[in-house]
Design a protein around this motif. Structure first.
Motif, PDB file in Angstrom:
ATOM      1  N   ALA A  98       0.812  -1.221   0.000  1.00  0.00           N
ATOM      2  CA  ALA A  98       0.000   0.000   0.000  1.00  0.00           C
ATOM      3  C   ALA A  98       0.846   1.273   0.000  1.00  0.00           C
ATOM      4  CB  ALA A  98      -0.923   0.014   1.214  1.00  0.00           C
ATOM      5  N   ASN A  99       2.169   1.120   0.035  1.00  0.00           N
ATOM      6  CA  ASN A  99       3.068   2.277   0.129  1.00  0.00           C
ATOM      7  C   ASN A  99       2.718   3.163   1.317  1.00  0.00           C
ATOM      8  OD1 ASN A  99       4.776   1.723  -2.069  1.00  0.00           O
ATOM      9  ND2 ASN A  99       3.212   2.475  -3.476  1.00  0.00           N
ATOM     10  N   GLY A 100       2.408   2.549   2.439  1.00  0.00           N
ATOM     11  CA  GLY A 100       2.108   3.319   3.635  1.00  0.00           C
ATOM     12  C   GLY A 100       1.311   2.517   4.627  1.00  0.00           C
ATOM     13  N   CYS A 101       1.092   3.125   5.786  1.00  0.00           N
ATOM     14  CA  CYS A 101       0.426   2.437   6.886  1.00  0.00           C
ATOM     15  C   CYS A 101      -0.759   3.264   7.391  1.00  0.00           C
ATOM     16  CB  CYS A 101       1.434   2.199   8.007  1.00  0.00           C
ATOM     17  SG  CYS A 101       2.143   3.732   8.633  1.00  0.00           S
ATOM     18  N   THR A 102      -1.305   2.841   8.495  1.00  0.00           N
ATOM     19  CA  THR A 102      -2.482   3.517   9.039  1.00  0.00           C
ATOM     20  C   THR A 102      -2.200   4.954   9.431  1.00  0.00           C
ATOM     21  OG1 THR A 102      -1.978   2.623  11.221  1.00  0.00           O
ATOM     22  CG2 THR A 102      -3.558   1.418   9.883  1.00  0.00           C
ATOM     23  N   SER A 103      -1.002   5.237   9.922  1.00  0.00           N
ATOM     24  CA  SER A 103      -0.711   6.620  10.314  1.00  0.00           C
ATOM     25  C   SER A 103      -0.532   7.508   9.096  1.00  0.00           C
ATOM     26  CB  SER A 103       0.527   6.690  11.216  1.00  0.00           C
ATOM     27  OG  SER A 103       1.658   6.160  10.567  1.00  0.00           O
ATOM     28  N   GLY A 104       0.088   6.988   8.046  1.00  0.00           N
ATOM     29  CA  GLY A 104       0.291   7.787   6.844  1.00  0.00           C
ATOM     30  C   GLY A 104      -0.975   7.958   6.028  1.00  0.00           C
TER      31      GLY A 104
END
Length: 142
Positions: A98-104
């Motif tokens: 996803a190229n990122g996580c929950t914070s991003g």
């Protein structure tokens, strides 16, 4: 109001505030997987000091606050180490895809009305729900 909701609200406010301070202070999105990933793959060594400070804060701050919230909170987390390791591995793979996580994506992306952040958040919430159904109700592992 149940205390679980209060802790969730407090945590959400702290994460949102942290994201705003990081964005205002650095001009960059506070994505924990990107911050860590930049150290691991070497692409973020120009800003290594701030990345390390962020990660140290993520680890140390809960330890400092432990006496305040150590009120017998139940997590219902499994004791099966293989399930915990598998879950961590799947989360890591998912953040790379996803190229990122929950914070991003979730906290910082949605708050900025980023279409990419909204779409990524919808898909990882759906994937998490499907995995919960699969592992809890079909495979009965958790």
């Amino acid at each position: 109001m149940e205390t679980d909701w209060i802790w969730g609200l407090v945590g959400g406010v702290l994460i949102g505030t942290g994201g705003a301070v990081y964005l205002l202070g650095n001009g960059r999105i506070m994505g924990a997987s990107g911050i860590l990933g930049g150290l691991v793959d070497g692409s973020g060594w120009k800003t290594a000091a701030e990345r390390i400070a962020f990660l140290v804060g993520v680890v140390v701050m809960p330890l400092i606050l432990w006496p305040l919230y150590n009120v017998g909170i139940e997590t219902h987390m499994t004791k099966d180490v293989w399930v915990i390791l598998s879950a961590g591995l799947l989360v890591g793979i998912g953040t790379r895809i996803a190229n990122g996580c929950t914070s991003g994506h979730g906290v910082c992306g949605i708050s900025r009305l980023s279409l990419r952040g909204i779409v990524a958040t919808v898909f990882y919430i759906l994937a998490g729900g499907l995995m919960l159904v699969l592992f809890r109700h079909v495979l009965e592992v958790i």
